[in-house]
Design a protein around this motif. Structure first.
Motif, PDB file in Angstrom:
ATOM      1  N   HIS A  38       0.830  -1.218   0.000  1.00 50.13           N
ATOM      2  CA  HIS A  38       0.000   0.000   0.000  1.00 50.13           C
ATOM      3  C   HIS A  38       0.857   1.259   0.000  1.00 50.13           C
ATOM      4  O   HIS A  38       1.707   1.441   0.867  1.00 50.13           O
ATOM      5  CB  HIS A  38      -0.915   0.023   1.228  1.00 50.13           C
ATOM      6  CG  HIS A  38      -1.877   1.163   1.246  1.00 50.13           C
ATOM      7  ND1 HIS A  38      -2.905   1.273   0.339  1.00 50.13           N
ATOM      8  CD2 HIS A  38      -1.971   2.270   2.033  1.00 50.13           C
ATOM      9  CE1 HIS A  38      -3.602   2.377   0.583  1.00 50.13           C
ATOM     10  NE2 HIS A  38      -3.039   3.009   1.602  1.00 50.13           N
ATOM     11  N   HIS A  71       0.738   5.648  -1.629  1.00 54.66           N
ATOM     12  CA  HIS A  71       0.179   6.705  -2.478  1.00 54.66           C
ATOM     13  C   HIS A  71       1.427   7.379  -3.043  1.00 54.66           C
ATOM     14  O   HIS A  71       2.030   8.223  -2.373  1.00 54.66           O
ATOM     15  CB  HIS A  71      -0.660   7.689  -1.655  1.00 54.66           C
ATOM     16  CG  HIS A  71      -1.762   7.029  -0.869  1.00 54.66           C
ATOM     17  ND1 HIS A  71      -3.031   6.876  -1.378  1.00 54.66           N
ATOM     18  CD2 HIS A  71      -1.776   6.458   0.363  1.00 54.66           C
ATOM     19  CE1 HIS A  71      -3.792   6.257  -0.464  1.00 54.66           C
ATOM     20  NE2 HIS A  71      -3.050   5.986   0.593  1.00 54.66           N
ATOM     21  N   HIS A 127      -9.469   1.372   1.700  1.00 53.66           N
ATOM     22  CA  HIS A 127      -9.155   1.709   3.097  1.00 53.66           C
ATOM     23  C   HIS A 127     -10.388   1.329   3.909  1.00 53.66           C
ATOM     24  O   HIS A 127     -11.502   1.763   3.565  1.00 53.66           O
ATOM     25  CB  HIS A 127      -8.955   3.210   3.279  1.00 53.66           C
ATOM     26  CG  HIS A 127      -7.771   3.797   2.575  1.00 53.66           C
ATOM     27  ND1 HIS A 127      -7.874   4.584   1.462  1.00 53.66           N
ATOM     28  CD2 HIS A 127      -6.449   3.741   2.860  1.00 53.66           C
ATOM     29  CE1 HIS A 127      -6.667   4.985   1.080  1.00 53.66           C
ATOM     30  NE2 HIS A 127      -5.777   4.485   1.900  1.00 53.66           N
ATOM     31  N   HIS A 150      -5.563  -1.245   6.466  1.00 52.07           N
ATOM     32  CA  HIS A 150      -5.557  -0.800   7.873  1.00 52.07           C
ATOM     33  C   HIS A 150      -6.340  -1.741   8.787  1.00 52.07           C
ATOM     34  O   HIS A 150      -5.736  -2.483   9.544  1.00 52.07           O
ATOM     35  CB  HIS A 150      -6.022   0.654   8.038  1.00 52.07           C
ATOM     36  CG  HIS A 150      -5.188   1.629   7.258  1.00 52.07           C
ATOM     37  ND1 HIS A 150      -3.831   1.699   7.400  1.00 52.07           N
ATOM     38  CD2 HIS A 150      -5.514   2.537   6.299  1.00 52.07           C
ATOM     39  CE1 HIS A 150      -3.352   2.629   6.580  1.00 52.07           C
ATOM     40  NE2 HIS A 150      -4.353   3.132   5.892  1.00 52.07           N
ATOM     41  N   ASP A 163       2.020   2.896   3.249  1.00 54.47           N
ATOM     42  CA  ASP A 163       1.255   4.131   3.131  1.00 54.47           C
ATOM     43  C   ASP A 163       2.247   5.183   2.639  1.00 54.47           C
ATOM     44  O   ASP A 163       3.426   4.901   2.433  1.00 54.47           O
ATOM     45  CB  ASP A 163       0.614   4.536   4.462  1.00 54.47           C
ATOM     46  CG  ASP A 163      -0.827   5.032   4.249  1.00 54.47           C
ATOM     47  OD1 ASP A 163      -1.120   5.508   3.137  1.00 54.47           O
ATOM     48  OD2 ASP A 163      -1.625   4.938   5.183  1.00 54.47           O
TER      49      ASP A 163
END
Ligand code: ZN
Length: 394
Positions: free
Chosen positions: A57, A59, A172, A202, A252
């Motif tokens: 995961h 971004h 998410h 998460h 993340d």
């Protein structure tokens, strides 16, 4: 595609199932059966070969947003998002989050830490060709979250349109410690969106009774320990998911996560006693299974040759547990070195790959020059520099 064969001699191959001494043959993008045709032989005694890491995961475009203060604690990521927006509006960045340079920087963050495949949870800029890129962008379908579905990115139903039988759908979920976060799992179950392709990111708010729904449905979880602690001051108990092999690690972005996947491996071990093999599963075999990365079986002939050479530590597990990103002697993606110690110059030369000498956390590294063209600027990545760290610029 190159038909040149490279023969890597004397390696110790490391997998979660154990270690074995074995040579590797590479041709094109793949591992191959032993061959007499090798034009390049590299003698690699005392070198551990690990499967390349998979980051579950990220971004990618949000990894260089310096200047934000530390957040207060939140009970739900929706409040964190509102706080973030407010802070961002107070000091807007000069470079838009849509600028592809931001995306390239995130890709480099991953490559420098040995993660050659990444589940990027946002749109891919139109200028980027995912089939020829410096990291593999895992072809997921994604929805931001129940709270932001359709407001940012695709809506819930829309995000699952065209979902393939062996493709992950990532959202998410339960990113909070309050009732609202827990309720999201129930909503997903009621919508019929918990199944073996579902990957929840998460899951901090998943209650114990809900965990059985998640597990029975075959849904998986991505664990981002640093991000959880920074936003919620709490993370998950990984044990039940580990047992079912339904857990992988993600970074993340650096907005909430740590430096990279190597740092997340350390963060995970601070929260839960993981041995080397279990840790390696979280960044290799588990994410390969969770994201249906067929053809990525480590070291198997005809599989994609994505791996790391590490020359550190008295044994492979010490090397992994104490790993620093500049300990990685070579990151190999698609059968060719992407970045490596200068002692591997002949490997780049053999494939006719032009390189640039850079310094990574004080150690020299050769990096593929063609992949550097899109690099936004040295100041974006702390620790990466064109000069020896002790050289003073004129
Ligand atoms: Zn995220």
């Amino acid at each position: 595609m190159s038909s040149k064969v490279a023969h890597l001699q004397g390696l110790t191959l490391v997998s979660p199932h154990g270690c074995r001494r074995q040579d590797l043959w590479l041709e094109g993008e793949y591992f191959r059966l032993p061959s007499q045709r090798s034009g390049l032989k590299l003698s690699l005694e005392n070198t551990w070969a690990f499967p390349a890491f998979v980051n579950g995961h990220d971004h990618l475009h949000l990894n260089s947003m310096a200047g934000l203060p530390d957040p207060p604690g939140f009970t739900n990521a929706v409040d964190w998002a509102a706080w973030l927006q407010k802070e961002h509006d107070r000091r807007p960045s000069k470079i838009s989050t849509h600028d592809p340079r931001r995306f390239h920087h995130g890709a480099w963050k991953n490559l420098l830490s040995g993660a050659t495949s990444v589940a990027h949870h946002d749109p891919i800029p139109a200028s980027i060709d995912p089939t020829h890129y410096l990291i593999d962008l895992i072809p997921i379908k994604w929805c931001h979250s129940l709270a932001f579905a359709g407001k940012y990115g695709p809506g819930l139903q829309e995000s699952r349109q065209g979902l393939q039988p062996r493709q992950a759908w990532v959202i998410h979920a339960a990113e909070g410690t309050d009732e609202e976060a827990a309720h999201e799992v129930q909503q997903l179950q009621q919508l019929g969106f918990l199944d073996s392709r579902t990957v929840l990111v998460h899951g901090v708010g998943i209650r114990e009774n809900q965990r059985s729904w998640v597990q029975q449905s075959g849904a998986k979880l991505v664990w981002c320990p640093s991000s959880n602690l920074k936003i919620l001051n709490r993370s998950i108990d990984p044990a039940p998911y580990l047992q079912r092999e339904s857990l992988c690690l993600g970074t993340d972005s650096r907005l909430s996560g740590s430096q990279d996947l190597i740092s997340e491996m350390k963060a995970a071990r601070e929260l839960y006693p993981l041995d080397g093999a279990s840790l390696l599963k979280l960044v290799t075999t588990h994410p390969r299974r969770i994201f249906f990365l067929d053809g990525h079986e480590a070291f198997r002939p005809e599989s994609r040759a994505d791996f790391l050479l590490i020359q550190a530590g008295d044994n492979p597990w010490d090397a992994l547990l104490n790993l620093k990103r500049n300990d990685i002697a070579a990151v190999v993606k698609g059968g060719m070195p992407a970045l490596a110690d200068p002692t591997f110059a002949s490997w780049f030369d053999y494939f006719g790959i032009a390189t640039r000498l850079l310094w990574l956390d004080g150690k020299p590294k050769l990096i593929r020059e063609d992949w550097l063209q899109d690099f936004p600027g040295w100041e974006w990545e702390p620790g990466l520099s064109l000069h020896h760290p002790e050289t003073v610029d004129e």
